[in-house]
Scaffold this motif. Sequence first.
Motif, short mmCIF file in Angstrom:
data_model
loop_
_atom_site.label_atom_id
_atom_site.label_comp_id
_atom_site.label_asym_id
_atom_site.label_seq_id
_atom_site.Cartn_x
_atom_site.Cartn_y
_atom_site.Cartn_z
N HIS A 1 61.93 35.33 -8.29
CA HIS A 1 62.32 35.60 -9.69
C HIS A 1 61.11 36.16 -10.41
N VAL A 2 61.25 37.38 -10.95
CA VAL A 2 60.15 38.05 -11.63
C VAL A 2 60.62 38.50 -13.00
N THR A 3 59.81 38.25 -14.03
CA THR A 3 60.12 38.72 -15.38
C THR A 3 59.13 39.79 -15.78
N HIS A 4 59.66 40.96 -16.17
CA HIS A 4 58.79 42.05 -16.61
C HIS A 4 58.30 41.79 -18.03
N GLU A 5 57.18 42.38 -18.36
CA GLU A 5 56.61 42.23 -19.70
C GLU A 5 56.29 43.59 -20.29
N GLY A 6 56.33 43.65 -21.62
CA GLY A 6 55.97 44.88 -22.31
C GLY A 6 57.06 45.34 -23.26
N SER A 7 56.87 46.52 -23.82
CA SER A 7 57.83 47.10 -24.77
C SER A 7 57.61 48.61 -24.80
N GLY A 8 58.44 49.31 -25.59
CA GLY A 8 58.32 50.76 -25.70
C GLY A 8 58.38 51.18 -27.16
N PRO A 9 58.29 52.49 -27.43
CA PRO A 9 58.22 52.97 -28.80
C PRO A 9 59.55 52.93 -29.56
N GLN B 1 63.78 49.12 -27.18
CA GLN B 1 62.66 48.82 -26.29
C GLN B 1 61.76 47.74 -26.88
N GLU B 2 62.38 46.75 -27.53
CA GLU B 2 61.61 45.67 -28.13
C GLU B 2 61.02 44.74 -27.08
N CYS B 3 61.56 44.80 -25.86
CA CYS B 3 61.04 44.00 -24.74
C CYS B 3 61.52 44.66 -23.46
N ALA B 4 61.18 44.06 -22.34
CA ALA B 4 61.60 44.61 -21.04
C ALA B 4 63.11 44.48 -20.87
N HIS B 5 63.71 45.47 -20.18
CA HIS B 5 65.14 45.48 -19.90
C HIS B 5 65.37 46.05 -18.50
N ALA B 6 65.26 45.21 -17.48
CA ALA B 6 65.55 45.66 -16.11
C ALA B 6 66.99 46.14 -16.04
N HIS B 7 67.20 47.35 -15.48
CA HIS B 7 68.54 47.94 -15.58
C HIS B 7 69.21 48.19 -14.23
N GLU B 8 68.48 48.14 -13.14
CA GLU B 8 69.10 48.39 -11.84
C GLU B 8 68.24 47.77 -10.76
#
Length: 335
Positions: free
Chosen positions: A124-132, A137-144
Amino acid sequence: MTVHRSLVGTYTHHHAKGIYWASFDDEKGQFECLELAVKSDNPAFLCRIDNHVYAVNEAIEGGISAFELRADNLQFINRRSSLGSLPCHIAAIGQWIAVANYGSGSVAVFRRESNGAIGHNTSHVTHEGSGPNNERQECAHAHEVRAVSDSQLLVPDLGVDRVYHYRVSPLGELNVEPTITSLQPGSGPRHIVVHPQFPLCYLINELSNTVAVIDRSDNHHEQAVISTLPDNYRGPNTTAEIQLSEDGRFVYASNRGHNSIVTMAIDDRGIPREPSWVSTIGEHPRFFCLDPTQKWLLVANQQSDNVTVYPVVDGRPTAPAQTASVPTPTCLLFV
């Protein structure tokens, strides 16, 4: 002529109730939604391995479900937590099952039992970060979770403008430090496909409405970025699905807003060229696929409750052959 069986994944917020049976006549191009196969909560994406089918249950407290194909029946096996929120994509290969949790920006891997049941969690891995993009993109969103082999998993993350390249051990464990492809800020990577001959991937970017060509042999850098929209279109749009023809000569992508499928020929360097568009005859084409013969393209229009069927001529969909009523379709799986 062959009549193919298909399963339809849906959102069950309104009148859909789960996974449906459908049939497809590959001579006439006739698609028909037949009956409910099994009740399930928001089975928005489906995958199959052997005689087992797996579905996400897209909810705040996410789940994943396992089923067995028995003749004309889909028999429930078990359900587990996805260990995250809003699971949106699932893949099964070998002895493991992986799921992307959009809401929590995480990836979970589970053991696949010999009877098809979803076993214990192995990674189980949780990504970190955000985008512009502050809204999306307020937080990570794994999509596939795109399984390239039984030891490699590609995970586009819309929230952080990255594609994570994970190695998967035989026990279903993800490597702690994956290779990362960084995309242009605000791209919003969603789904990815791998070319059968070139060392290239094609990535659909939901927010920038582009297809990025990624060279797998060159530190995973972008080689080209191509718009999915006509030059004169100025309305709202987000992309959704991307597919390759089996021979690798054409790439297809769906536009939600413009409500179209764009087709591009792949040149001798692997770069998509010569875009052409067909209307989806429906709203919000969340998913589409080619049929097993590669002679037809089927589009699931989520917000207009229909599936549109196109004959494919010289690699490109032409005038639609049929539009069939289907409740809130989000995924088609030929079985």
